[in-house]
Design a protein around this motif. Sequence first.
Motif, PDB file in Angstrom:
ATOM      1  N   GLU A 126       1.751  -1.769  -4.581  1.00 34.35           N
ATOM      2  CA  GLU A 126       0.409  -0.907  -4.932  1.00 34.35           C
ATOM      3  C   GLU A 126      -0.194  -1.489  -5.984  1.00 34.35           C
ATOM      4  OE1 GLU A 126      -1.066   1.695  -2.922  1.00 34.35           O
ATOM      5  OE2 GLU A 126      -2.571   1.095  -4.607  1.00 34.35           O
ATOM      6  N   SER A 127      -1.598  -1.688  -5.432  1.00 33.98           N
ATOM      7  CA  SER A 127      -2.294  -2.183  -6.768  1.00 33.98           C
ATOM      8  C   SER A 127      -2.809  -1.264  -7.591  1.00 33.98           C
ATOM      9  CB  SER A 127      -3.736  -2.976  -6.252  1.00 33.98           C
ATOM     10  OG  SER A 127      -4.431  -2.170  -5.208  1.00 33.98           O
ATOM     11  N   GLY A 155       0.698  -1.218   0.041  1.00 35.27           N
ATOM     12  CA  GLY A 155       0.037  -0.154  -0.106  1.00 35.27           C
ATOM     13  C   GLY A 155       0.911   1.362   0.004  1.00 35.27           C
ATOM     14  N   VAL A 215      -1.571  -7.308  -4.124  1.00 30.57           N
ATOM     15  CA  VAL A 215      -1.178  -8.440  -3.262  1.00 30.57           C
ATOM     16  C   VAL A 215      -2.436  -9.279  -3.102  1.00 30.57           C
ATOM     17  CG1 VAL A 215      -0.207  -9.427  -1.138  1.00 30.57           C
ATOM     18  CG2 VAL A 215       0.743  -7.418  -2.493  1.00 30.57           C
ATOM     19  N   GLY A 224      -3.754   6.421  -1.995  1.00 27.32           N
ATOM     20  CA  GLY A 224      -4.685   5.533  -1.310  1.00 27.32           C
ATOM     21  C   GLY A 224      -6.020   6.332  -1.320  1.00 27.32           C
ATOM     22  N   THR A 225      -6.689   6.467  -0.127  1.00 24.08           N
ATOM     23  CA  THR A 225      -7.814   7.377   0.188  1.00 24.08           C
ATOM     24  C   THR A 225      -7.995   8.529  -0.417  1.00 24.08           C
ATOM     25  OG1 THR A 225      -7.927   6.248   2.513  1.00 24.08           O
ATOM     26  CG2 THR A 225      -9.210   8.157   1.957  1.00 24.08           C
ATOM     27  N   TRP A 226      -6.720   9.240  -0.434  1.00 28.17           N
ATOM     28  CA  TRP A 226      -6.862  10.993  -0.618  1.00 28.17           C
ATOM     29  C   TRP A 226      -6.754  10.921  -2.142  1.00 28.17           C
ATOM     30  CZ3 TRP A 226      -9.204  12.882   2.858  1.00 28.17           C
ATOM     31  CH2 TRP A 226      -9.160  12.587   4.340  1.00 28.17           C
ATOM     32  N   GLY A 270      -5.734  -6.053   2.992  1.00 26.61           N
ATOM     33  CA  GLY A 270      -6.045  -5.791   1.727  1.00 26.61           C
ATOM     34  C   GLY A 270      -6.617  -6.941   1.210  1.00 26.61           C
ATOM     35  N   SER A 307      -6.679  11.162  15.114  1.00 28.62           N
ATOM     36  CA  SER A 307      -6.132  10.790  13.734  1.00 28.62           C
ATOM     37  C   SER A 307      -5.441   9.649  13.265  1.00 28.62           C
ATOM     38  CB  SER A 307      -5.261  11.938  13.423  1.00 28.62           C
ATOM     39  OG  SER A 307      -6.019  13.183  13.271  1.00 28.62           O
ATOM     40  N   TRP A 308      -5.647   8.994  12.346  1.00 25.49           N
ATOM     41  CA  TRP A 308      -5.194   7.665  11.849  1.00 25.49           C
ATOM     42  C   TRP A 308      -3.496   7.682  12.014  1.00 25.49           C
ATOM     43  CZ3 TRP A 308      -7.631   3.469   9.743  1.00 25.49           C
ATOM     44  CH2 TRP A 308      -6.876   2.521   8.996  1.00 25.49           C
ATOM     45  N   TYR A 358     -11.435  -1.522  -1.852  1.00 23.53           N
ATOM     46  CA  TYR A 358     -11.342  -0.462  -2.886  1.00 23.53           C
ATOM     47  C   TYR A 358     -12.312  -0.627  -3.975  1.00 23.53           C
ATOM     48  CZ  TYR A 358      -7.618   2.577  -1.141  1.00 23.53           C
ATOM     49  OH  TYR A 358      -7.245   3.566  -0.290  1.00 23.53           O
ATOM     50  N   GLY A 417      -4.697  -0.181   4.409  1.00 23.75           N
ATOM     51  CA  GLY A 417      -5.827   0.573   4.784  1.00 23.75           C
ATOM     52  C   GLY A 417      -7.038  -0.316   5.336  1.00 23.75           C
ATOM     53  N   ASP A 461     -11.593  14.886   8.243  1.00 23.03           N
ATOM     54  CA  ASP A 461     -12.294  15.471   9.331  1.00 23.03           C
ATOM     55  C   ASP A 461     -11.543  15.551  10.424  1.00 23.03           C
ATOM     56  OD1 ASP A 461     -12.383  12.804   9.366  1.00 23.03           O
ATOM     57  OD2 ASP A 461     -14.545  12.346   9.571  1.00 23.03           O
ATOM     58  N   SER A 462     -10.452  15.234  10.513  1.00 18.00           N
ATOM     59  CA  SER A 462      -9.603  15.579  11.582  1.00 18.00           C
ATOM     60  C   SER A 462      -8.561  16.455  11.168  1.00 18.00           C
ATOM     61  CB  SER A 462      -9.053  14.544  12.482  1.00 18.00           C
ATOM     62  OG  SER A 462      -8.303  13.455  11.345  1.00 18.00           O
ATOM     63  N   LEU A 495      -1.154   6.912   2.700  1.00 20.34           N
ATOM     64  CA  LEU A 495      -0.513   7.772   3.739  1.00 20.34           C
ATOM     65  C   LEU A 495       0.292   6.861   4.744  1.00 20.34           C
ATOM     66  CD1 LEU A 495      -0.941  10.601   5.191  1.00 20.34           C
ATOM     67  CD2 LEU A 495      -2.767  10.108   6.343  1.00 20.34           C
ATOM     68  N   SER A 496      -0.190   5.674   5.012  1.00 19.78           N
ATOM     69  CA  SER A 496       0.402   4.740   5.995  1.00 19.78           C
ATOM     70  C   SER A 496       1.784   4.397   5.254  1.00 19.78           C
ATOM     71  CB  SER A 496      -0.315   3.731   6.444  1.00 19.78           C
ATOM     72  OG  SER A 496      -1.483   4.384   6.812  1.00 19.78           O
TER      73      SER A 496
HETATM   74  C1  LIG Z   1     -13.251   9.761   2.885  1.00 18.31           C
HETATM   75  C2  LIG Z   1     -12.217   9.361   3.795  1.00 18.31           C
HETATM   76  C3  LIG Z   1     -11.986  10.443   4.579  1.00 18.31           C
HETATM   77  C4  LIG Z   1     -11.264  10.135   5.937  1.00 18.31           C
HETATM   78  N1  LIG Z   1     -10.932  11.295   6.835  1.00 18.31           N
HETATM   79  C5  LIG Z   1     -10.233  11.020   7.745  1.00 18.31           C
HETATM   80  C6  LIG Z   1      -9.625  12.055   8.631  1.00 18.31           C
HETATM   81  O1  LIG Z   1      -9.690  13.241   8.480  1.00 18.31           O
HETATM   82  N2  LIG Z   1      -8.822  11.551   9.628  1.00 18.31           N
HETATM   83  C7  LIG Z   1      -8.307  10.380   9.970  1.00 18.31           C
HETATM   84  O2  LIG Z   1      -7.661  10.089  10.960  1.00 18.31           O
HETATM   85  N3  LIG Z   1      -8.729   9.378   9.131  1.00 18.31           N
HETATM   86  C8  LIG Z   1      -9.500   9.778   7.893  1.00 18.31           C
HETATM   87  N4  LIG Z   1      -9.886   8.549   7.247  1.00 18.31           N
HETATM   88  C9  LIG Z   1      -9.217   7.159   7.069  1.00 18.31           C
HETATM   89  C10 LIG Z   1      -8.284   7.188   6.464  1.00 18.31           C
HETATM   90  O3  LIG Z   1      -8.465   5.983   5.330  1.00 18.31           O
HETATM   91  C11 LIG Z   1      -6.946   7.258   6.799  1.00 18.31           C
HETATM   92  O4  LIG Z   1      -6.666   8.506   7.589  1.00 18.31           O
HETATM   93  C12 LIG Z   1      -5.735   7.037   6.022  1.00 18.31           C
HETATM   94  O5  LIG Z   1      -5.847   7.746   4.665  1.00 18.31           O
HETATM   95  C13 LIG Z   1      -5.569   5.616   5.722  1.00 18.31           C
HETATM   96  O6  LIG Z   1      -4.161   5.610   4.970  1.00 18.31           O
HETATM   97  P1  LIG Z   1      -3.666   4.227   4.903  1.00 18.31           P
HETATM   98  O7  LIG Z   1      -2.415   4.464   3.830  1.00 18.31           O
HETATM   99  O8  LIG Z   1      -3.483   3.415   5.966  1.00 18.31           O
HETATM  100  O9  LIG Z   1      -4.719   3.659   3.677  1.00 18.31           O
HETATM  101  P2  LIG Z   1      -5.330   3.935   2.344  1.00 18.31           P
HETATM  102  O10 LIG Z   1      -5.553   5.188   2.373  1.00 18.31           O
HETATM  103  O11 LIG Z   1      -6.780   3.169   2.362  1.00 18.31           O
HETATM  104  O12 LIG Z   1      -4.216   3.378   1.495  1.00 18.31           O
HETATM  105  C14 LIG Z   1      -4.229   1.939   1.114  1.00 18.31           C
HETATM  106  C15 LIG Z   1      -3.420   1.687   0.030  1.00 18.31           C
HETATM  107  O13 LIG Z   1      -3.042   0.152  -0.061  1.00 18.31           O
HETATM  108  C16 LIG Z   1      -3.452  -0.228  -1.429  1.00 18.31           C
HETATM  109  N5  LIG Z   1      -3.790  -1.825  -1.087  1.00 18.31           N
HETATM  110  C17 LIG Z   1      -4.872  -2.369  -0.647  1.00 18.31           C
HETATM  111  N6  LIG Z   1      -5.028  -3.433  -0.533  1.00 18.31           N
HETATM  112  C18 LIG Z   1      -3.952  -3.919  -1.406  1.00 18.31           C
HETATM  113  C19 LIG Z   1      -3.588  -5.012  -1.973  1.00 18.31           C
HETATM  114  N7  LIG Z   1      -3.893  -6.151  -1.577  1.00 18.31           N
HETATM  115  N8  LIG Z   1      -2.280  -4.998  -2.856  1.00 18.31           N
HETATM  116  C20 LIG Z   1      -1.575  -3.827  -3.042  1.00 18.31           C
HETATM  117  N9  LIG Z   1      -2.263  -2.754  -2.608  1.00 18.31           N
HETATM  118  C21 LIG Z   1      -3.284  -2.545  -1.978  1.00 18.31           C
HETATM  119  C22 LIG Z   1      -4.589   0.684  -1.807  1.00 18.31           C
HETATM  120  O14 LIG Z   1      -4.606   0.547  -3.233  1.00 18.31           O
HETATM  121  C23 LIG Z   1      -4.337   1.986  -1.174  1.00 18.31           C
HETATM  122  O15 LIG Z   1      -3.421   2.652  -2.032  1.00 18.31           O
HETATM  123  C24 LIG Z   1     -10.710   8.847   5.927  1.00 18.31           C
HETATM  124  C25 LIG Z   1     -11.346   7.833   5.205  1.00 18.31           C
HETATM  125  C26 LIG Z   1     -12.022   8.204   4.089  1.00 18.31           C
HETATM  126  C27 LIG Z   1     -12.678   7.086   3.396  1.00 18.31           C
END
Ligand SMILES: Cc1cc2nc3c(=O)[nH]c(=O)nc-3n(C[C@H](O)[C@H](O)[C@H](O)COP(=O)(O)OP(=O)(O)OC[C@H]3O[C@@H](n4cnc5c(N)ncnc54)[C@H](O)[C@@H]3O)c2cc1C
Length: 490
Positions: free
Chosen positions: A36-37, A11, A104, A43-45, A349, A389-390, A143, A139, A56-57, A14-15
């Motif tokens: 990254e798929s 992924g 993956v 990701g989310t953004w 995932g 926040s995440w 998706y 995440g 929203d934070s 953000l993380s």
């Molecule tokens: C609309 C929305 C608004 C949000 N606002 C907030 C906020 O204000 N504050 C807060 O704390 N949180 C918020 N969140 C939660 C938010 O998801 C997290 O803050 C943060 O963006 C998560 O980041 P991440 O990288 O962990 O996950 P994601 O942003 O979901 O990224 C995951 C990545 O992994 C990839 N992936 C997934 N599965 C696989 C796989 N099997 N193989 C390869 N790649 C894969 C995806 O394509 C993606 O690019 C919000 C969520 C949404 C949906």
Amino acid sequence: MGEHYDVIIVGAGLSGVGAAHHLRTRCPDRIFTILESRAVMGGTWDLFRYPGVRSDSDMHTLGYAFRPWEGAKAIASGPSIREYIEKTAREGGIDRHIRYGHRVTGASWSTPEARWTIEAATAEGAATLTCGFLYMCSGYYDYERGHSPGFAGSETFAGRIVHPQFWPDDLDYAGKRVVVIGSGATAVTVAPEMTKYAAKVTMVQRSPTYVVSRPAEDKIANWLRGKLPAKLAYGATRWKNVLMGMFFYRMTRKRPAKVKAKLLDLVRDHLGPDYDIATHFTPRYNPWDQRLCLVPDADLFDAIKTGRLEVVTDTIDRFTETGIRLSSGRELAADLIVTATGLEVKLLGGVTPVVDGEPVDIAKALQYKGMMFSDVPNLAFVFGYTNASWTLKADLVAMYVCRLLNVMKKRGVRQATPRIGTRPVTPEPFVAFSSGYIQRAADRLPKQGNRKPWRLNQNYALDIMALKFGSVDESMEFSNAAAGRGRAAA
Ligand SMILES: Cc1cc2nc3c(=O)[nH]c(=O)nc-3n(C[C@H](O)[C@H](O)[C@H](O)COP(=O)(O)OP(=O)(O)OC[C@H]3O[C@@H](n4cnc5c(N)ncnc54)[C@H](O)[C@@H]3O)c2cc1C
């Protein structure tokens, strides 16, 4: 067999980008790649494109600990958060490590080899890679699929039905009658934004959510930025917001009735004494039993006051050709229906880890320090806070993973496995949250335990102690297959 890495991050959101930054700075000798798929990072953004998409934070806690958020707005737009992630990846040279179009699909651990074999689906066919440590930054939701409860008669509706997760580029809603279904963060974002151009927006909710207005710009943060070096100002604002958030959350636990009354007073201040707050803005649960909805600069309330946004609290009987019929008998005419009905939770995932030939049922596993699983070696995951926040959590998990990797290297061990040991631990639900998306996924989520380190801290301060300073030996078995298993510390 394909290429081997010390660490594979799954992924590039953000993380994942944050995890890569921590690895590069804290474990510079480790070779890693990010799978990254999708075809882009963020990701989310990047995925969510609905009108007004925003955090929203506040970005001082949703931003990385290591990279100041320099935007004037603390509640920031989706595209500006995507740019922040992209800039972090570009400037740190992390973008060169991302392999796009690699979804993956499988992960198998072999104890004799002390490595994960990762299967990924690509446009060119299946790819196989191996790694010593698997770091899931994938995440928490699906998706490919949003949540839709399935409304009777939806096939009869003559207009367009859109789920916010899949917002069409060509959607023109200017002058149209729009019904938004939902009461969560997405509904309260999209409804006031669409009101700017639509003829009328009706937000239909089954039950209300707590809605709190906060200024989009944090005056103290912006003042500090003018006075202090960027990192110092960011750090000070971050701690201010962390402490305020923790204090507020604590108050909701200790004095729910008082906090509830205060939150409703604030809504009344915005909407006036004649508005039916009891029906539309008074939830049946206590504050923070579900996520609170934050609206910047009272935009939702202002839109209601224009008369062009109406909130209706009722259940949907069915979709009709011309709109929606409610259980009360009222008909809502619509040209466009937006189903802001939520996400489908998906952990890891969608991958079921296999350990020495045995598939692991994650729903039966106990989470360890909010970032690993019992009996699953060399695998970490990121699942951010529900009440903060995440990224606060994602950063701490990354620091812990780096510490763990460095300890393993120093001790010459290749396998680290959280083990429950002989001291009893009682399983409990992973998250004590009544939100629909958590409840719907309850049988797929791991468990937490009733004691450390199996208990999930929804608390940044406790996690700093556990993840930044806590012993990596706590309930962790370090081992090498050839030398036989090590001993788990109690
Ligand atoms: C609309 C929305 C608004 C949000 N606002 C907030 C906020 O204000 N504050 C807060 O704390 N949180 C918020 N969140 C939660 C938010 O998801 C997290 O803050 C943060 O963006 C998560 O980041 P991440 O990288 O962990 O996950 P994601 O942003 O979901 O990224 C995951 C990545 O992994 C990839 N992936 C997934 N599965 C696989 C796989 N099997 N193989 C390869 N790649 C894969 C995806 O394509 C993606 O690019 C919000 C969520 C949404 C949906």
